[in-house]
Design a protein around this motif. Sequence first.
Motif, short mmCIF file in Angstrom:
data_model
loop_
_atom_site.label_atom_id
_atom_site.label_comp_id
_atom_site.label_asym_id
_atom_site.label_seq_id
_atom_site.Cartn_x
_atom_site.Cartn_y
_atom_site.Cartn_z
N TYR A 17 -32.79 33.55 -6.14
CA TYR A 17 -33.68 34.99 -6.36
C TYR A 17 -35.11 34.59 -6.64
CZ TYR A 17 -35.26 38.43 -9.60
OH TYR A 17 -36.10 40.08 -10.59
N ASP A 18 -35.68 34.78 -5.91
CA ASP A 18 -37.40 34.67 -6.12
C ASP A 18 -37.98 35.72 -7.44
OD1 ASP A 18 -39.56 34.46 -5.86
OD2 ASP A 18 -40.15 35.32 -3.77
N ARG A 19 -38.26 34.44 -8.53
CA ARG A 19 -38.38 35.19 -9.76
C ARG A 19 -40.23 36.13 -9.30
NH1 ARG A 19 -35.32 30.94 -10.43
NH2 ARG A 19 -34.31 31.16 -12.53
N SER A 20 -41.13 35.35 -8.19
CA SER A 20 -42.54 35.82 -7.97
C SER A 20 -42.24 37.44 -7.30
CB SER A 20 -43.13 34.53 -6.86
OG SER A 20 -42.41 34.88 -6.00
N THR A 21 -41.09 37.71 -7.23
CA THR A 21 -41.46 39.18 -6.13
C THR A 21 -40.03 39.82 -7.06
OG1 THR A 21 -39.74 37.81 -4.78
CG2 THR A 21 -42.31 38.37 -4.45
N ASN A 22 -39.38 39.09 -7.83
CA ASN A 22 -38.01 40.34 -8.13
C ASN A 22 -37.32 40.69 -7.93
OD1 ASN A 22 -39.12 39.76 -10.87
ND2 ASN A 22 -40.29 40.89 -11.47
N ARG A 23 -37.16 39.76 -6.20
CA ARG A 23 -35.88 40.45 -5.04
C ARG A 23 -35.01 39.03 -5.06
NH1 ARG A 23 -38.05 44.85 -3.08
NH2 ARG A 23 -39.74 45.53 -3.54
N LEU A 24 -34.06 39.10 -3.97
CA LEU A 24 -33.35 38.40 -3.60
C LEU A 24 -34.24 37.11 -2.15
CD1 LEU A 24 -30.23 37.75 -3.13
CD2 LEU A 24 -30.71 38.95 -0.45
N ASN A 25 -33.78 35.96 -2.58
CA ASN A 25 -34.27 34.88 -2.03
C ASN A 25 -33.83 34.75 -0.63
OD1 ASN A 25 -36.43 33.07 -0.55
ND2 ASN A 25 -36.00 31.78 -2.93
N LEU A 26 -34.32 35.30 0.76
CA LEU A 26 -33.72 35.62 1.34
C LEU A 26 -33.00 34.29 2.31
CD1 LEU A 26 -30.90 36.80 3.22
CD2 LEU A 26 -32.34 37.90 4.77
N ASP A 27 -34.93 33.95 2.42
CA ASP A 27 -35.05 33.06 3.40
C ASP A 27 -34.47 32.07 2.67
OD1 ASP A 27 -36.34 35.08 5.13
OD2 ASP A 27 -38.09 33.81 3.79
N GLY A 28 -34.71 31.14 1.64
CA GLY A 28 -34.23 30.57 0.64
C GLY A 28 -32.45 30.37 1.21
N MET A 29 -32.09 31.40 0.75
CA MET A 29 -30.28 31.47 0.98
C MET A 29 -29.39 31.00 2.16
SD MET A 29 -29.12 34.90 -1.18
CE MET A 29 -27.24 34.37 -1.07
N ASP B 167 -26.97 45.50 3.25
CA ASP B 167 -25.47 44.84 4.15
C ASP B 167 -26.03 44.29 5.04
OD1 ASP B 167 -23.61 46.64 2.33
OD2 ASP B 167 -23.85 48.57 3.80
N GLU B 168 -27.39 44.59 5.78
CA GLU B 168 -27.98 43.40 6.83
C GLU B 168 -28.13 41.94 6.17
OE1 GLU B 168 -29.19 46.53 5.79
OE2 GLU B 168 -28.54 47.96 7.41
N GLN B 169 -28.25 42.02 5.10
CA GLN B 169 -28.41 40.66 4.68
C GLN B 169 -27.38 39.86 4.66
OE1 GLN B 169 -30.41 41.64 1.01
NE2 GLN B 169 -32.76 40.87 2.28
N TRP B 170 -26.32 40.85 3.94
CA TRP B 170 -25.10 40.13 4.45
C TRP B 170 -24.34 39.69 4.97
CZ3 TRP B 170 -22.21 38.14 0.38
CH2 TRP B 170 -21.99 38.80 -1.14
N ASP B 171 -24.75 39.86 6.15
CA ASP B 171 -24.47 39.52 7.94
C ASP B 171 -24.94 38.97 8.35
OD1 ASP B 171 -23.08 42.56 8.33
OD2 ASP B 171 -24.23 43.82 9.32
N GLN B 172 -26.87 38.46 7.92
CA GLN B 172 -27.07 37.67 8.58
C GLN B 172 -26.06 36.20 7.81
OE1 GLN B 172 -31.41 37.58 8.27
NE2 GLN B 172 -31.14 39.39 7.47
N LEU B 173 -25.90 36.01 6.38
CA LEU B 173 -25.66 34.98 5.13
C LEU B 173 -24.41 34.95 6.31
CD1 LEU B 173 -26.51 36.67 2.28
CD2 LEU B 173 -27.50 34.26 2.73
N LEU B 174 -22.97 36.08 6.41
CA LEU B 174 -22.22 35.97 6.18
C LEU B 174 -22.04 34.61 8.35
CD1 LEU B 174 -20.12 38.41 5.45
CD2 LEU B 174 -20.26 36.56 4.80
#
Length: 91
Positions: free
Chosen positions: A28-40, A69-76
């Motif tokens: 989680y990116d506290r500065s944007t209140n969003r998922l930190n996808l790049d960090g994950m 769903d698209e982010q799940w695909d990238q992570l998986l």
Amino acid sequence: IFVPDPTWGNHHKIFAECGLEVHTYRYYDRSTNRLNLDGMLEDFENAPDGSIILMHACAHNPTGCDPTDEQWDQLLKIVEDKGHLIFFDSA
């Protein structure tokens, strides 16, 4: 085991008591209140092959922020490529 940052405080203690070395991954990116996808993505890629990764099935606690769903695909894709094991917390 890799647990999200943030996660419930008891996760660290439970897994440590089971004899697992506990690491965190950026969630989680506290500065944007969003998922930190790049960090994950970076942390999943840098985790040793075959790592155990704790994820919340939905409504991530305590943030309420879930991958799309698209982010799940990238992570998986990384999970499959690296042979990671996802351990879902579905409390």
